[in-house]
Design a protein around this motif. Structure first.
Motif, PDB file in Angstrom:
ATOM      1  N   PRO A 117       0.864  -0.686  -0.536  1.00 51.54           N
ATOM      2  CA  PRO A 117      -0.260   0.317  -0.366  1.00 51.54           C
ATOM      3  C   PRO A 117       1.400   0.795   0.043  1.00 51.54           C
ATOM      4  CG  PRO A 117       0.287  -0.903   2.104  1.00 51.54           C
ATOM      5  CD  PRO A 117       0.822  -1.630   1.562  1.00 51.54           C
ATOM      6  N   ARG A 118       0.858   2.331  -0.254  1.00 51.90           N
ATOM      7  CA  ARG A 118       1.374   3.456  -0.604  1.00 51.90           C
ATOM      8  C   ARG A 118       0.891   4.144   0.361  1.00 51.90           C
ATOM      9  NH1 ARG A 118       5.081   1.886  -3.758  1.00 51.90           N
ATOM     10  NH2 ARG A 118       4.057   1.540  -5.814  1.00 51.90           N
ATOM     11  N   VAL A 119       0.412   3.792   1.388  1.00 51.58           N
ATOM     12  CA  VAL A 119       0.216   4.551   2.479  1.00 51.58           C
ATOM     13  C   VAL A 119      -0.625   3.752   3.889  1.00 51.58           C
ATOM     14  CG1 VAL A 119      -0.638   7.240   2.023  1.00 51.58           C
ATOM     15  CG2 VAL A 119      -2.312   5.238   1.963  1.00 51.58           C
ATOM     16  N   GLY A 120       0.142   4.331   4.240  1.00 57.50           N
ATOM     17  CA  GLY A 120       0.077   3.867   6.069  1.00 57.50           C
ATOM     18  C   GLY A 120       1.294   2.370   6.219  1.00 57.50           C
ATOM     19  N   MET A 121       2.073   2.444   5.213  1.00 58.38           N
ATOM     20  CA  MET A 121       3.253   1.551   5.907  1.00 58.38           C
ATOM     21  C   MET A 121       4.136   2.874   6.595  1.00 58.38           C
ATOM     22  SD  MET A 121       3.107  -1.403   4.156  1.00 58.38           S
ATOM     23  CE  MET A 121       4.594  -2.373   4.320  1.00 58.38           C
ATOM     24  N   SER A 122       4.842   1.678   7.561  1.00 58.22           N
ATOM     25  CA  SER A 122       6.149   2.390   8.227  1.00 58.22           C
ATOM     26  C   SER A 122       7.553   2.213   7.219  1.00 58.22           C
ATOM     27  CB  SER A 122       6.672   1.775   9.435  1.00 58.22           C
ATOM     28  OG  SER A 122       6.516   0.447   9.487  1.00 58.22           O
ATOM     29  N   TRP A 123       7.582   1.807   6.367  1.00 65.45           N
ATOM     30  CA  TRP A 123       8.599   1.861   5.404  1.00 65.45           C
ATOM     31  C   TRP A 123       8.353   2.436   3.627  1.00 65.45           C
ATOM     32  CZ3 TRP A 123       8.483  -4.476   6.008  1.00 65.45           C
ATOM     33  CH2 TRP A 123       8.962  -4.658   7.201  1.00 65.45           C
TER      34      TRP A 123
END
Length: 166
Positions: A117-123
């Motif tokens: 996903p393009r958002v919500g990732m810590s990386w």
């Protein structure tokens, strides 16, 4: 290893980095080693801050934890070096990757994968080629091209010095 390429199952070596499971295409892997003595490289970025002697050849030692903004962990009894052969700038290059623990080679099929996903990732999402699910766990398949380009590709290769023309 993009979604378009996964028309059949791929064999992947799974390993841990700070409790997260990652996978690399098994065809890249040349050997899994116990930890070896390291030589720090002055001025090199921490991501590739050391080299090791692998069968008489000096190769860079990459810490993928730093690419994913994890802290560099302590070496444990389970720590290993995964030696891969990877194409950098058109040349097959041996690279050592630190792993907190190496698991097994497993099959990953297209139906178990999805784009990060393009958002919500810590990386950084561009550092993740695909995510795969196995037995309720998430496996991160890193995009080594993006990681090496952004975090020290030039430190992992040797640029020959040529005499000026003229």
């Amino acid at each position: 290893m993009t979604a378009e390429v996964l028309d059949g199952p791929i064999e992947a070596l799974t390993f841990d980095l700070q409790g997260e499971t990652f996978a690399l295409e098994a065809g890249l892997v040349r050997e899994v080693l116990d930890m070896l003595p390291e030589t720090a490289v002055p001025g090199a970025p921490p991501f590739v801050g050391a080299v090791i002697n692998f069968r008489g050849r000096v190769i860079p030692l990459v810490d993928l934890r730093l690419a994913f903004d994890m802290t560099a962990g302590m070496t444990t009894i389970d720590s290993r070096i995964v030696v891969i052969e990877y194409d950098l700038d058109g040349e097959p290059t041996l690279i050592g990757l630190r792993a907190d623990k190496v698991h097994e080679v497993t099959s990953i099929t297209l139906d178990t994968t999805e784009q990060a996903p393009r958002v919500g990732m810590s990386w950084r999402a561009d550092f993740i080629r695909l995510l795969a699910r196995r037995n309720g766990d998430l496996i991160v398949i890193p995009d080594l091209d993006q990681i090496f380009a952004a975090r020290g590709r030039s430190a992992a290769t040797v640029t020959p010095i040529t005499a000026p023309q003229g």
